[in-house]
Design an enzyme around this catalytic site. Structure first.
Site, PDB file in Angstrom:
ATOM      1  N   ARG A  96       0.814  -1.210   0.000  1.00 12.04           N
ATOM      2  CA  ARG A  96       0.000   0.000   0.000  1.00 12.04           C
ATOM      3  C   ARG A  96       0.852   1.265   0.000  1.00 12.04           C
ATOM      4  O   ARG A  96       1.893   1.318   0.661  1.00 12.04           O
ATOM      5  CB  ARG A  96      -0.929   0.003   1.220  1.00 12.04           C
ATOM      6  CG  ARG A  96      -2.006  -1.076   1.163  1.00 12.04           C
ATOM      7  CD  ARG A  96      -2.722  -1.236   2.488  1.00 12.04           C
ATOM      8  NE  ARG A  96      -3.799  -2.214   2.381  1.00 12.04           N
ATOM      9  CZ  ARG A  96      -3.615  -3.533   2.479  1.00 12.04           C
ATOM     10  NH1 ARG A  96      -2.398  -4.028   2.680  1.00 12.04           N
ATOM     11  NH2 ARG A  96      -4.633  -4.365   2.366  1.00 12.04           N
ATOM     12  N   HIS A 121      -0.744  -2.545  -4.675  1.00 13.88           N
ATOM     13  CA  HIS A 121      -0.197  -3.450  -5.695  1.00 13.88           C
ATOM     14  C   HIS A 121      -0.162  -2.847  -7.103  1.00 13.88           C
ATOM     15  O   HIS A 121      -0.439  -3.522  -8.101  1.00 13.88           O
ATOM     16  CB  HIS A 121      -0.968  -4.770  -5.709  1.00 13.88           C
ATOM     17  CG  HIS A 121      -0.715  -5.637  -4.517  1.00 13.88           C
ATOM     18  ND1 HIS A 121       0.359  -5.468  -3.675  1.00 13.88           N
ATOM     19  CD2 HIS A 121      -1.417  -6.701  -4.016  1.00 13.88           C
ATOM     20  CE1 HIS A 121       0.322  -6.392  -2.711  1.00 13.88           C
ATOM     21  NE2 HIS A 121      -0.738  -7.146  -2.893  1.00 13.88           N
ATOM     22  N   HIS A 195       3.516 -13.231  -5.775  1.00 15.79           N
ATOM     23  CA  HIS A 195       2.327 -13.360  -4.939  1.00 15.79           C
ATOM     24  C   HIS A 195       1.718 -14.761  -4.974  1.00 15.79           C
ATOM     25  O   HIS A 195       0.491 -14.915  -4.952  1.00 15.79           O
ATOM     26  CB  HIS A 195       1.281 -12.322  -5.368  1.00 15.79           C
ATOM     27  CG  HIS A 195       0.406 -11.833  -4.256  1.00 15.79           C
ATOM     28  ND1 HIS A 195      -0.634 -12.574  -3.735  1.00 15.79           N
ATOM     29  CD2 HIS A 195       0.415 -10.666  -3.558  1.00 15.79           C
ATOM     30  CE1 HIS A 195      -1.240 -11.884  -2.788  1.00 15.79           C
ATOM     31  NE2 HIS A 195      -0.620 -10.717  -2.656  1.00 15.79           N
ATOM     32  N   ASP A 253      -1.452 -10.331   7.937  1.00 14.48           N
ATOM     33  CA  ASP A 253      -1.220  -9.451   6.785  1.00 14.48           C
ATOM     34  C   ASP A 253      -0.196  -8.413   7.231  1.00 14.48           C
ATOM     35  O   ASP A 253      -0.513  -7.239   7.381  1.00 14.48           O
ATOM     36  CB  ASP A 253      -2.544  -8.799   6.352  1.00 14.48           C
ATOM     37  CG  ASP A 253      -2.465  -8.120   4.988  1.00 14.48           C
ATOM     38  OD1 ASP A 253      -1.410  -8.201   4.335  1.00 14.48           O
ATOM     39  OD2 ASP A 253      -3.474  -7.504   4.581  1.00 14.48           O
ATOM     40  N   GLU A 315       5.766 -12.672   0.494  1.00 14.96           N
ATOM     41  CA  GLU A 315       6.024 -11.621  -0.485  1.00 14.96           C
ATOM     42  C   GLU A 315       7.307 -10.872  -0.100  1.00 14.96           C
ATOM     43  O   GLU A 315       7.303  -9.994   0.749  1.00 14.96           O
ATOM     44  CB  GLU A 315       4.840 -10.662  -0.545  1.00 14.96           C
ATOM     45  CG  GLU A 315       3.512 -11.331  -0.878  1.00 14.96           C
ATOM     46  CD  GLU A 315       2.333 -10.421  -0.589  1.00 14.96           C
ATOM     47  OE1 GLU A 315       2.329  -9.283  -1.106  1.00 14.96           O
ATOM     48  OE2 GLU A 315       1.436 -10.839   0.171  1.00 14.96           O
TER      49      GLU A 315
END
Length: 351
Positions: A96, A121, A195, A253, A315
């Site tokens: 972000r 992204h 990803h 996350d 990631e």
């Protein structure tokens, strides 16, 4: 069907048609395999890994990444409430960017607001939604394939014409190596990542019985929109301290700060298949992701029904929102200089 465009490479012995884009551009699927029976399938839509088959010590083959059987399913997945980005290449900027804006060389840039007012992204049409060219293939020894993308100046309002090369190599050591290189005609910002959602028990299983390790003593603190605040969270006595391996959480996350060394940055373990995946990278962070609000209704490949704990992402990347945080690692790619990102996913049988 009239074909208006063909991929840069015609079909070869290790490629096959994967479908057609709305403008009839043909998408091809390429296979790399090694002498151990490991195979990876990659399509030139998004330079996306669709399948990764690993032989286990129990004599079976397990596909360890989530994906779809058809191009149309990948296209449709971007219209879900939360696009999964299965196996894709994320860019120009992974993660972000706060308020979808950044300043570079005294000039302000406004990006697409595609995530609660923030840019996620790369915007509406990130690199995972673009058709890449295949510019090199090596089929002997450690087979490899190079995908190339030319992102035009002000693509999603990022400055500079950016050329990206991504080489996937499958080694005889059961490593899937990802080597990214990029150059820009102007100063720009960049943060590329991969990803794939991994599941060492198989893509139709849950990851909750698998264990993870992350070589990090801190992670980025985030606000309620999951944007970094600029602060760090110490992981000692924290539920997300994975320096001692523990079970995958049902929801995570977060960006973990790792040391850029030749040691393992993160790892995933399956006791069911006696399989271990180790992650190596030259990046300062690995973002770990499990969960998502679209998975309970998502039909994957081989009629699998994907749910919130079907896979886990590792990631490897720079910090999200680094362009707006002066003390974060530099995300600026200077005109004419080369961006280099290296990530390795290594698979081993364990006793």
């Amino acid at each position: 069907m009239e074909i208006k465009h063909k991929s840069h490479f015609q079909e070869t012995s290790n490629s096959k048609s994967f479908g057609f884009m709305p403008d009839n551009t043909e998408i091809l699927s390429f296979e790399l395999s090694n002498k151990n029976g490991m195979k990876v399938q990659i399509i030139n839509y998004g330079a996306t890994v669709t399948s990764l088959e690993i032989p286990t010590s129990k004599g079976k083959i397990v596909d360890v990444v989530l994906g779809f059987d058809s191009l149309s399913s990948y296209l449709e997945s971007y219209y879900l409430p939360s696009a999964p980005y299965f196996g894709t290449t994320v860019g120009r900027y992974a993660g972000r960017i706060h308020n979808s804006a950044f300043t570079l060389n005294g000039k302000s840039y406004e990006l697409t607001k595609n995530n609660n007012g923030n840019s996620l992204h790369g915007g509406n049409t990130g690199f995972g939604k673009k058709v890449w060219s295949v510019t090199n293939q090596t089929l002997g020894g450690n087979p490899s394939i190079t995908f190339t993308l030319l992102s035009e100046n002000l693509d999603e309002n990022y400055p500079g014409e950016l050329q990206v090369n991504l080489t996937y190599t499958l080694t005889e050591m059961n490593e899937l190596k990802l080597d990214y290189k990029a150059v820009s005609t102007e100063d720009t910002i960049i943060n590329l990542t991969h990803h794939s959602y991994f599941n060492l028990d198989g893509h139709n299983e849950s990851v909750l019985d698998q264990k993870i390790f992350i070589d990090a003593d801190k992670m980025l603190e985030t606000n309620h929109e999951n944007v970094p605040t600029g602060n760090f969270t110490a992981l000692t006595n924290h539920d997300f301290d994975f320096r001692t391996e523990k079970n995958c959480p049902s929801s995570i996350d977060n960006s973990f700060v790792i040391n850029q060394t030749n040691t393992v940055a993160a790892a995933l373990f399956s006791s069911k298949n006696n399989l271990k995946m180790s992650v190596y990278t030259n990046q300062p962070s690995v973002h770990i992701y499990v969960g998502g609000n679209c998975f309970d209704v998502l039909k994957g490949k081989s009629d699998a029904v994907y749910h919130k704990t079907s896979g886990i992402c590792f990631e490897t990347q720079n910090f999200p929102d680094a362009p707006n945080q002066a003390h974060f690692p530099d995300s600026v790619l200077k005109k004419g200089e080369e961006y280099i990102q290296k990530t390795v996913y290594k698979f081993e049988k364990i006793n």
